[in-house]
Write a protein that holds these residues in place. Structure first.
Motif, PDB file in Angstrom:
ATOM      1  N   TYR A 113       4.743  -2.776  11.045  1.00 44.04           N
ATOM      2  CA  TYR A 113       5.452  -2.657   9.770  1.00 44.04           C
ATOM      3  C   TYR A 113       5.668  -1.185   9.415  1.00 44.04           C
ATOM      4  O   TYR A 113       6.778  -0.779   9.054  1.00 44.04           O
ATOM      5  N   ILE A 114       4.609  -0.400   9.495  1.00 41.44           N
ATOM      6  CA  ILE A 114       4.715   1.017   9.137  1.00 41.44           C
ATOM      7  C   ILE A 114       5.723   1.715  10.043  1.00 41.44           C
ATOM      8  O   ILE A 114       6.585   2.469   9.582  1.00 41.44           O
ATOM      9  N   ALA A 115       5.629   1.468  11.345  1.00 38.26           N
ATOM     10  CA  ALA A 115       6.530   2.117  12.296  1.00 38.26           C
ATOM     11  C   ALA A 115       7.984   1.756  12.034  1.00 38.26           C
ATOM     12  O   ALA A 115       8.877   2.612  12.126  1.00 38.26           O
ATOM     13  N   SER A 116       8.245   0.503  11.678  1.00 39.38           N
ATOM     14  CA  SER A 116       9.629   0.064  11.458  1.00 39.38           C
ATOM     15  C   SER A 116      10.194   0.539  10.126  1.00 39.38           C
ATOM     16  O   SER A 116      11.414   0.484   9.922  1.00 39.38           O
ATOM     17  N   HIS A 117       9.334   0.997   9.219  1.00 38.33           N
ATOM     18  CA  HIS A 117       9.791   1.476   7.909  1.00 38.33           C
ATOM     19  C   HIS A 117       9.570   2.983   7.748  1.00 38.33           C
ATOM     20  O   HIS A 117       9.670   3.505   6.633  1.00 38.33           O
ATOM     21  N   MET A 118       9.300   3.673   8.845  1.00 36.93           N
ATOM     22  CA  MET A 118       9.033   5.106   8.777  1.00 36.93           C
ATOM     23  C   MET A 118      10.337   5.884   8.590  1.00 36.93           C
ATOM     24  O   MET A 118      11.238   5.797   9.420  1.00 36.93           O
ATOM     25  N   PRO A 119      10.470   6.640   7.508  1.00 42.06           N
ATOM     26  CA  PRO A 119      11.687   7.438   7.321  1.00 42.06           C
ATOM     27  C   PRO A 119      11.657   8.698   8.183  1.00 42.06           C
ATOM     28  O   PRO A 119      10.611   9.075   8.725  1.00 42.06           O
ATOM     29  N   GLU A 120      12.803   9.336   8.291  1.00 37.03           N
ATOM     30  CA  GLU A 120      12.849  10.608   9.003  1.00 37.03           C
ATOM     31  C   GLU A 120      12.217  11.703   8.152  1.00 37.03           C
ATOM     32  O   GLU A 120      12.217  11.632   6.934  1.00 37.03           O
ATOM     33  N   HIS A 121      11.660  12.699   8.821  1.00 34.13           N
ATOM     34  CA  HIS A 121      11.073  13.863   8.151  1.00 34.13           C
ATOM     35  C   HIS A 121      10.051  13.407   7.100  1.00 34.13           C
ATOM     36  O   HIS A 121      10.100  13.817   5.934  1.00 34.13           O
ATOM     37  N   ALA A 122       9.125  12.573   7.520  1.00 28.57           N
ATOM     38  CA  ALA A 122       8.195  11.940   6.579  1.00 28.57           C
ATOM     39  C   ALA A 122       6.863  12.660   6.480  1.00 28.57           C
ATOM     40  O   ALA A 122       6.405  13.313   7.418  1.00 28.57           O
ATOM     41  N   VAL A 123       6.259  12.538   5.315  1.00 28.10           N
ATOM     42  CA  VAL A 123       4.822  12.709   5.102  1.00 28.10           C
ATOM     43  C   VAL A 123       4.340  11.354   4.627  1.00 28.10           C
ATOM     44  O   VAL A 123       4.909  10.786   3.684  1.00 28.10           O
ATOM     45  N   VAL A 124       3.313  10.814   5.274  1.00 29.37           N
ATOM     46  CA  VAL A 124       2.891   9.437   5.013  1.00 29.37           C
ATOM     47  C   VAL A 124       1.560   9.404   4.277  1.00 29.37           C
ATOM     48  O   VAL A 124       0.617  10.089   4.669  1.00 29.37           O
ATOM     49  N   PHE A 125       1.498   8.612   3.217  1.00 29.21           N
ATOM     50  CA  PHE A 125       0.247   8.298   2.533  1.00 29.21           C
ATOM     51  C   PHE A 125      -0.100   6.844   2.837  1.00 29.21           C
ATOM     52  O   PHE A 125       0.740   5.945   2.651  1.00 29.21           O
ATOM     53  N   LEU A 126      -1.315   6.592   3.293  1.00 38.07           N
ATOM     54  CA  LEU A 126      -1.824   5.235   3.474  1.00 38.07           C
ATOM     55  C   LEU A 126      -2.825   4.953   2.365  1.00 38.07           C
ATOM     56  O   LEU A 126      -3.848   5.640   2.250  1.00 38.07           O
ATOM     57  N   THR A 127      -2.553   3.950   1.553  1.00 39.54           N
ATOM     58  CA  THR A 127      -3.403   3.611   0.420  1.00 39.54           C
ATOM     59  C   THR A 127      -3.867   2.155   0.526  1.00 39.54           C
ATOM     60  O   THR A 127      -3.547   1.453   1.474  1.00 39.54           O
ATOM     61  N   GLY A 128      -4.629   1.709  -0.493  1.00 41.49           N
ATOM     62  CA  GLY A 128      -5.068   0.322  -0.542  1.00 41.49           C
ATOM     63  C   GLY A 128      -6.239  -0.006   0.361  1.00 41.49           C
ATOM     64  O   GLY A 128      -6.558  -1.180   0.574  1.00 41.49           O
ATOM     65  N   ILE A 129      -6.919   1.016   0.867  1.00 38.96           N
ATOM     66  CA  ILE A 129      -8.024   0.791   1.810  1.00 38.96           C
ATOM     67  C   ILE A 129      -9.168   0.038   1.143  1.00 38.96           C
ATOM     68  O   ILE A 129      -9.734  -0.892   1.708  1.00 38.96           O
ATOM     69  N   GLY A 130      -9.502   0.440  -0.069  1.00 39.22           N
ATOM     70  CA  GLY A 130     -10.613  -0.213  -0.766  1.00 39.22           C
ATOM     71  C   GLY A 130     -10.335  -1.675  -1.042  1.00 39.22           C
ATOM     72  O   GLY A 130     -11.229  -2.517  -0.948  1.00 39.22           O
ATOM     73  N   ALA A 131      -9.079  -2.008  -1.374  1.00 38.41           N
ATOM     74  CA  ALA A 131      -8.730  -3.393  -1.678  1.00 38.41           C
ATOM     75  C   ALA A 131      -8.813  -4.280  -0.442  1.00 38.41           C
ATOM     76  O   ALA A 131      -8.976  -5.495  -0.559  1.00 38.41           O
ATOM     77  N   CYS A 132      -8.690  -3.703   0.729  1.00 41.52           N
ATOM     78  CA  CYS A 132      -8.762  -4.480   1.982  1.00 41.52           C
ATOM     79  C   CYS A 132     -10.191  -4.893   2.326  1.00 41.52           C
ATOM     80  O   CYS A 132     -10.396  -5.844   3.092  1.00 41.52           O
ATOM     81  N   TYR A 133     -11.166  -4.167   1.791  1.00 42.35           N
ATOM     82  CA  TYR A 133     -12.562  -4.412   2.145  1.00 42.35           C
ATOM     83  C   TYR A 133     -13.067  -5.692   1.465  1.00 42.35           C
ATOM     84  O   TYR A 133     -12.786  -5.910   0.291  1.00 42.35           O
TER      85      TYR A 133
END
Length: 216
Positions: free
Chosen positions: A138-158
């Motif tokens: 999902y992330i790879a298919s929605h990655m924009p050009e010239h991106a800086v990526v934030f990954l959030t929601g880690i705590g909610a997954c636990y």
């Protein structure tokens, strides 16, 4: 730093007995950092992948969310040379499961095998493996050009997914063509580059992690 010291410091980082910057100051520093052209190149130790961790106290979750939203809004106004892409891993998981009517099935899984059976079923359907991972896809298919990526929601997954799995099966499994893209994982706990402690209380495993703390 042990948990007692961390709690006594109000969840703030401690270095040599000195309390480090507040969460607001650290987030401001992060915003300055991601705007620097050098941050968007592979400049890590030993020319490693451009992956980082911003750890913080769970009590600061709402502050972190608000500041991320503010950074995203500024970026969308188009004054910067990169696109700030924010991926909430929990939302990705829930949308994937809901789209396959999987949520309804979890009740029967829990009746048959308890919560561990639910965890196993969700991990299996997400294909949390090195070869075929729905979160990475999902992330790879929605990655924009010239991106800086934030990954959030880690705590909610636990504890459906532990942070160690997110490091090993998501962060480290991004396609090679994205190795130059800076990815910042927001971790609600203590990260030392050798250990993970979710919420400052749950030890999730020690070892060498290739991602480095982006702000001290």
């Amino acid at each position: 730093m042990d948990v007692a010291s961390w709690i006594e410091a109000g969840g703030k980082s401690v270095d040599g007995g000195e309390i480090m910057a507040s969460i607001e100051q650290r987030l401001d520093e992060l915003e300055i950092r991601i705007r620097q052209p050098g941050f968007r190149r592979i400049t890590g130790r030993a020319n490693e992948v451009n992956q980082w961790v911003f750890d913080y106290a769970p009590k600061d979750e709402l502050i972190v969310r608000r500041q991320i939203a503010a950074m995203k809004e500024k970026n969308e106004r188009g004054a910067q040379e990169f696109t700030l892409a924010v991926f909430n891993i929990y939302d990705i998981i829930m949308n994937y499961l809901e789209g396959r009517n999987f949520i309804e099935k979890t009740a029967s899984f829990e009746k048959r095998g308890g919560f561990e059976r639910v965890k196993k079923a969700i991990r299996n359907t997400l294909r949390i493996t090195d070869a075929d991972n729905k979160i990475v896809a999902y992330i790879a298919s929605h990655m924009p050009e010239h991106a800086v990526v934030f990954l959030t929601g880690i705590g909610a997954c636990y504890p459906i997914l532990e942070a160690q799995e997110i490091f090993n099966k998501v962060l480290y499994n991004m396609p090679p063509e994205f190795s130059h893209i800076p990815i910042v994982l927001f971790y609600p706990g203590i990260y030392t580059e050798q250990s993970l402690m979710m919420f400052g209380e749950v030890e999730e495993g020690a070892g060498y992690y290739r991602a480095f703390r982006v702000v001290q």
